[in-house]
Scaffold this motif. Sequence first.
Motif, mmCIF file in Angstrom:
data_model
loop_
_atom_site.group_PDB
_atom_site.id
_atom_site.type_symbol
_atom_site.label_atom_id
_atom_site.label_comp_id
_atom_site.label_asym_id
_atom_site.label_seq_id
_atom_site.Cartn_x
_atom_site.Cartn_y
_atom_site.Cartn_z
ATOM 1 N N ILE A 288 -2.243 5.975 -11.767
ATOM 2 C CA ILE A 288 -2.347 7.016 -10.751
ATOM 3 C C ILE A 288 -1.206 6.950 -9.731
ATOM 4 O O ILE A 288 -0.651 7.978 -9.354
ATOM 5 N N PHE A 289 -0.831 5.744 -9.313
ATOM 6 C CA PHE A 289 0.080 5.630 -8.176
ATOM 7 C C PHE A 289 1.456 5.041 -8.482
ATOM 8 O O PHE A 289 2.358 5.145 -7.655
ATOM 9 N N PHE A 290 1.621 4.398 -9.633
ATOM 10 C CA PHE A 290 2.899 3.738 -9.903
ATOM 11 C C PHE A 290 3.583 4.251 -11.170
ATOM 12 O O PHE A 290 4.417 3.562 -11.747
ATOM 13 N N ALA A 291 3.268 5.452 -11.586
ATOM 14 C CA ALA A 291 3.842 6.028 -12.804
ATOM 15 C C ALA A 291 5.359 6.114 -12.729
ATOM 16 O O ALA A 291 6.045 6.038 -13.754
ATOM 17 N N ALA A 292 5.913 6.234 -11.544
ATOM 18 C CA ALA A 292 7.366 6.358 -11.380
ATOM 19 C C ALA A 292 8.110 5.113 -11.861
ATOM 20 O O ALA A 292 9.301 5.183 -12.183
ATOM 21 N N PHE A 293 7.429 3.979 -11.923
ATOM 22 C CA PHE A 293 8.088 2.744 -12.368
ATOM 23 C C PHE A 293 8.216 2.656 -13.891
ATOM 24 O O PHE A 293 8.968 1.839 -14.400
ATOM 25 N N ALA A 294 7.467 3.473 -14.601
ATOM 26 C CA ALA A 294 7.498 3.431 -16.069
ATOM 27 C C ALA A 294 8.822 4.015 -16.571
ATOM 28 O O ALA A 294 9.294 5.024 -16.056
ATOM 29 N N PRO A 295 9.416 3.366 -17.562
ATOM 30 C CA PRO A 295 10.629 3.934 -18.153
ATOM 31 C C PRO A 295 10.336 5.317 -18.754
ATOM 32 O O PRO A 295 9.231 5.563 -19.242
ATOM 33 N N VAL B 296 0.826 -1.200 0.000
ATOM 34 C CA VAL B 296 0.000 0.000 0.000
ATOM 35 C C VAL B 296 0.860 1.249 0.000
ATOM 36 O O VAL B 296 1.767 1.376 0.825
ATOM 37 N N ILE B 297 0.551 2.156 -0.942
ATOM 38 C CA ILE B 297 1.199 3.467 -0.922
ATOM 39 C C ILE B 297 0.178 4.585 -0.741
ATOM 40 O O ILE B 297 0.549 5.711 -0.455
ATOM 41 N N HIS B 298 -1.113 4.251 -0.914
ATOM 42 C CA HIS B 298 -2.173 5.245 -0.766
ATOM 43 C C HIS B 298 -3.484 4.490 -0.509
ATOM 44 O O HIS B 298 -3.690 3.406 -1.065
ATOM 45 N N PRO B 299 -4.385 5.042 0.308
ATOM 46 C CA PRO B 299 -5.655 4.343 0.577
ATOM 47 C C PRO B 299 -6.480 4.028 -0.679
ATOM 48 O O PRO B 299 -7.076 2.957 -0.773
ATOM 49 N N VAL B 300 -6.521 4.946 -1.639
ATOM 50 C CA VAL B 300 -7.282 4.687 -2.862
ATOM 51 C C VAL B 300 -6.634 3.552 -3.667
ATOM 52 O O VAL B 300 -7.322 2.694 -4.211
ATOM 53 N N GLN B 301 -5.309 3.537 -3.718
ATOM 54 C CA GLN B 301 -4.592 2.449 -4.398
ATOM 55 C C GLN B 301 -4.899 1.116 -3.719
ATOM 56 O O GLN B 301 -5.118 0.103 -4.383
ATOM 57 N N ALA B 302 -4.942 1.122 -2.387
ATOM 58 C CA ALA B 302 -5.252 -0.106 -1.644
ATOM 59 C C ALA B 302 -6.640 -0.621 -2.031
ATOM 60 O O ALA B 302 -6.824 -1.823 -2.253
ATOM 61 N N LEU B 303 -7.608 0.278 -2.122
ATOM 62 C CA LEU B 303 -8.960 -0.129 -2.510
ATOM 63 C C LEU B 303 -8.995 -0.659 -3.940
ATOM 64 O O LEU B 303 -9.603 -1.707 -4.205
#
Length: 170
Positions: free
Chosen positions: A124-131, A76-83
Amino acid sequence: MEAMESKKVRILVEGAMTAALAVALSYVRLWTMPQEGAITLENVPLFLFALRWGVKAGLGAGSVAGLLLLVLSGYVIHPVQALLDYPVAFAVLALAALWRKPLWAGLALGASARLLCHVLSGVIFFAAFAPEGINIWLYSTVYNATFMVPNLALAIVAVYIIWPRLSKWA
């Protein structure tokens, strides 16, 4: 009145067992992605339960399975992501019960809805992983499809084997 109570209890007990089985199967990983996601059979009991008891009951069992997965092994990195990644993603598998013929189409509908939840979470929450320079929607879709498409294929095979036997008691 007593028969209705008995049916509700049966659905509740089967739903709890289904959620527990889905969680147990989530730990039997045939392949694991670098940032979560895995090829498992966790969708199978949730699909079968939804086909047996309908969308409403399936939404309940799926959300319980998702909550259990969140509590037991969630990232979990954010409550909305968890849901999005847990209770909502597993609840929407119940949409398979909306389209029973052909059976594979309903399963594809439920799996597509789950894929959409994971793609939205990724965008929304994991864009940083994209090259760098890669479209985040494309990246998230491809990343999540690499485990969701094989999960769907395995689920289709398993459900086609199990459902004819189980539907006799539905």
